[in-house]
Design an enzyme around this catalytic site. Structure first.
Site, PDB file in Angstrom:
ATOM      1  CE  LYS A  23     -32.471  19.349  11.392  1.00  0.00           C
ATOM      2  NZ  LYS A  23     -33.731  19.373  10.691  1.00  0.00           N
ATOM      3  NE  ARG A  99     -38.210  15.707  11.225  1.00  0.00           N
ATOM      4  CZ  ARG A  99     -38.267  16.924  11.715  1.00  0.00           C
ATOM      5  NH1 ARG A  99     -38.629  17.123  12.948  1.00  0.00           N
ATOM      6  NH2 ARG A  99     -37.965  17.944  10.982  1.00  0.00           N
ATOM      7  NE  ARG A 136     -35.808  28.084  14.218  1.00  0.00           N
ATOM      8  CZ  ARG A 136     -35.753  26.757  14.101  1.00  0.00           C
ATOM      9  NH1 ARG A 136     -34.667  26.162  13.650  1.00  0.00           N
ATOM     10  NH2 ARG A 136     -36.768  26.019  14.488  1.00  0.00           N
ATOM     11  NE  ARG A 161     -39.767  26.931  11.720  1.00  0.00           N
ATOM     12  CZ  ARG A 161     -38.976  25.876  11.716  1.00  0.00           C
ATOM     13  NH1 ARG A 161     -37.786  25.927  11.138  1.00  0.00           N
ATOM     14  NH2 ARG A 161     -39.342  24.755  12.288  1.00  0.00           N
ATOM     15  NE  ARG A 172     -40.431  21.995  15.723  1.00  0.00           N
ATOM     16  CZ  ARG A 172     -40.329  23.316  15.940  1.00  0.00           C
ATOM     17  NH1 ARG A 172     -41.246  23.962  16.620  1.00  0.00           N
ATOM     18  NH2 ARG A 172     -39.302  23.983  15.495  1.00  0.00           N
TER      19      ARG A 172
HETATM   20  P1  ADP Z   1     -37.742  21.368  13.227  1.00  0.00           P
HETATM   21  O1  ADP Z   1     -36.506  20.580  12.901  1.00  0.00           O
HETATM   22  O2  ADP Z   1     -37.464  22.629  13.979  1.00  0.00           O
HETATM   23  O3  ADP Z   1     -38.824  20.530  13.846  1.00  0.00           O
HETATM   24  P2  ADP Z   1     -38.524  21.341  10.459  1.00  0.00           P
HETATM   25  O4  ADP Z   1     -38.539  22.551   9.598  1.00  0.00           O
HETATM   26  O5  ADP Z   1     -37.556  20.263  10.116  1.00  0.00           O
HETATM   27  O6  ADP Z   1     -38.330  21.935  11.899  1.00  0.00           O
HETATM   28  O7  ADP Z   1     -39.985  20.677  10.515  1.00  0.00           O
HETATM   29  C1  ADP Z   1     -41.146  21.434  10.810  1.00  0.00           C
HETATM   30  C2  ADP Z   1     -42.362  20.517  10.943  1.00  0.00           C
HETATM   31  O8  ADP Z   1     -42.577  19.800   9.718  1.00  0.00           O
HETATM   32  C3  ADP Z   1     -42.256  19.425  12.007  1.00  0.00           C
HETATM   33  O9  ADP Z   1     -42.615  19.901  13.294  1.00  0.00           O
HETATM   34  C4  ADP Z   1     -43.268  18.394  11.481  1.00  0.00           C
HETATM   35  O10 ADP Z   1     -44.603  18.805  11.730  1.00  0.00           O
HETATM   36  C5  ADP Z   1     -43.030  18.459   9.977  1.00  0.00           C
HETATM   37  N1  ADP Z   1     -41.985  17.501   9.535  1.00  0.00           N
HETATM   38  C6  ADP Z   1     -40.788  17.832   8.963  1.00  0.00           C
HETATM   39  N2  ADP Z   1     -40.072  16.717   8.694  1.00  0.00           N
HETATM   40  C7  ADP Z   1     -40.817  15.658   9.098  1.00  0.00           C
HETATM   41  C8  ADP Z   1     -40.629  14.248   9.112  1.00  0.00           C
HETATM   42  N3  ADP Z   1     -39.512  13.665   8.650  1.00  0.00           N
HETATM   43  N4  ADP Z   1     -41.613  13.469   9.619  1.00  0.00           N
HETATM   44  C9  ADP Z   1     -42.738  14.004  10.082  1.00  0.00           C
HETATM   45  N5  ADP Z   1     -42.992  15.324  10.125  1.00  0.00           N
HETATM   46  C10 ADP Z   1     -42.053  16.161   9.632  1.00  0.00           C
END
Ligand code: ADP
Length: 224
Positions: A23, A99, A136, A161, A172
């Site tokens: 993504k 999400r 990753r 990360r 997740r």
């Molecule tokens: P991934 O898709 O691998 O979970 P992201 O970089 O999109 O990684 O998100 C990392 C973290 O940021 C998530 O695990 C969450 O804690 C927070 N986060 C990101 N986007 C959202 C969202 N839309 N709602 C709630 N928490 C979020």
């Protein structure tokens, strides 16, 4: 400026895909191609954590455990970034938000009377995504995502990360699997969903994403 870019300037796009679907990479390419602002909630939250801001201190425990940050916090960041893009006359590609259906509803309220032009589902099987996440790494200096131990751009030693440890990844992915069906259905019902096969090289996938955008966005932006 190409005709497509011109017509897509104010486009509002959403990219939906499980962890490891690519993504971030595809949103970056699309943002560059269409001159949109790439709004990544994960990246915004991680940089707030690194900066030690109030937002970062509030979000850190959630991010490290792989738990969702509360909706009002994430929606607040997204809303501010959309306003910033709009003030500059630019469109956005949202990465990581929404999400859940609840977040999609919130986004729709934020944008009203406008709406999302296109939601792209980047489709990658879970097994492929898990394999990608296991390899990753990220450059601590320029934030390039890579599978190599040395950053291909600035040669810095790359790191995993902080939230890419097995329990957090598992959490997740399970959360996402539960929420994804209803979220995709929500956008399908509104006639703005395109599914793109996310398996292939980044360039191959980018080509498919570009084709989906060409098909859908041009018509939608033109008819506004
Ligand atoms: P991934 O898709 O691998 O979970 P992201 O970089 O999109 O990684 O998100 C990392 C973290 O940021 C998530 O695990 C969450 O804690 C927070 N986060 C990101 N986007 C959202 C969202 N839309 N709602 C709630 N928490 C979020």
């Amino acid at each position: 400026m190409t005709d497509l870019v011109e017509r897509s300037l104010a486009a509002r796009l959403v990219m939906i895909g499980r962890q490891g679907s690519g993504k971030g990479e595809q949103c970056g390419r699309l943002a560059q191609r269409l001159q949109l602002d790439h709004v990544s909630t994960g990246e915004l939250l991680r940089s707030a954590v690194r900066a030690g801001s109030t937002l970062g201190r509030t979000s850190e425990a959630y991010v490290v455990r792989g738990e969702p940050v509360p909706d009002h916090i994430v929606a607040g960041i997204v809303s501010a970034r959309i306003a910033e893009a709009q003030a500059g006359g630019r469109g956005v590609v949202l990465d990581g938000f929404p999400r859940t259906v609840r977040q999609a509803e919130r986004l729709s309220e934020m944008l009203a009377p406008a709406s999302i032009d296109l939601a792209i589902h980047l489709d990658v099987p879970r097994a492929t995504a898990v394999e990608r996440i296991q390899n990753r790494r990220e450059c601590p200096s320029c934030r390039t995502a890579t599978s190599s131990v040395e950053c291909p751009i600035c040669r810095t030693h790359t790191e995993r990360r902080a939230d890419d440890w097995p329990a957090a990844i598992g959490r997740r992915m399970s959360d996402f699997a539960r929420e994804m069906g209803p979220l995709l259905e929500w956008y399908a019902e509104r006639g703005v969903l395109e599914t793109v096969d996310g398996v292939g090289t980044p360039a191959q996938v980018a080509e498919r994403v570009a084709n989906a955008v060409d098909r859908r966005i041009c018509a939608s932006v033109r008819s506004r």
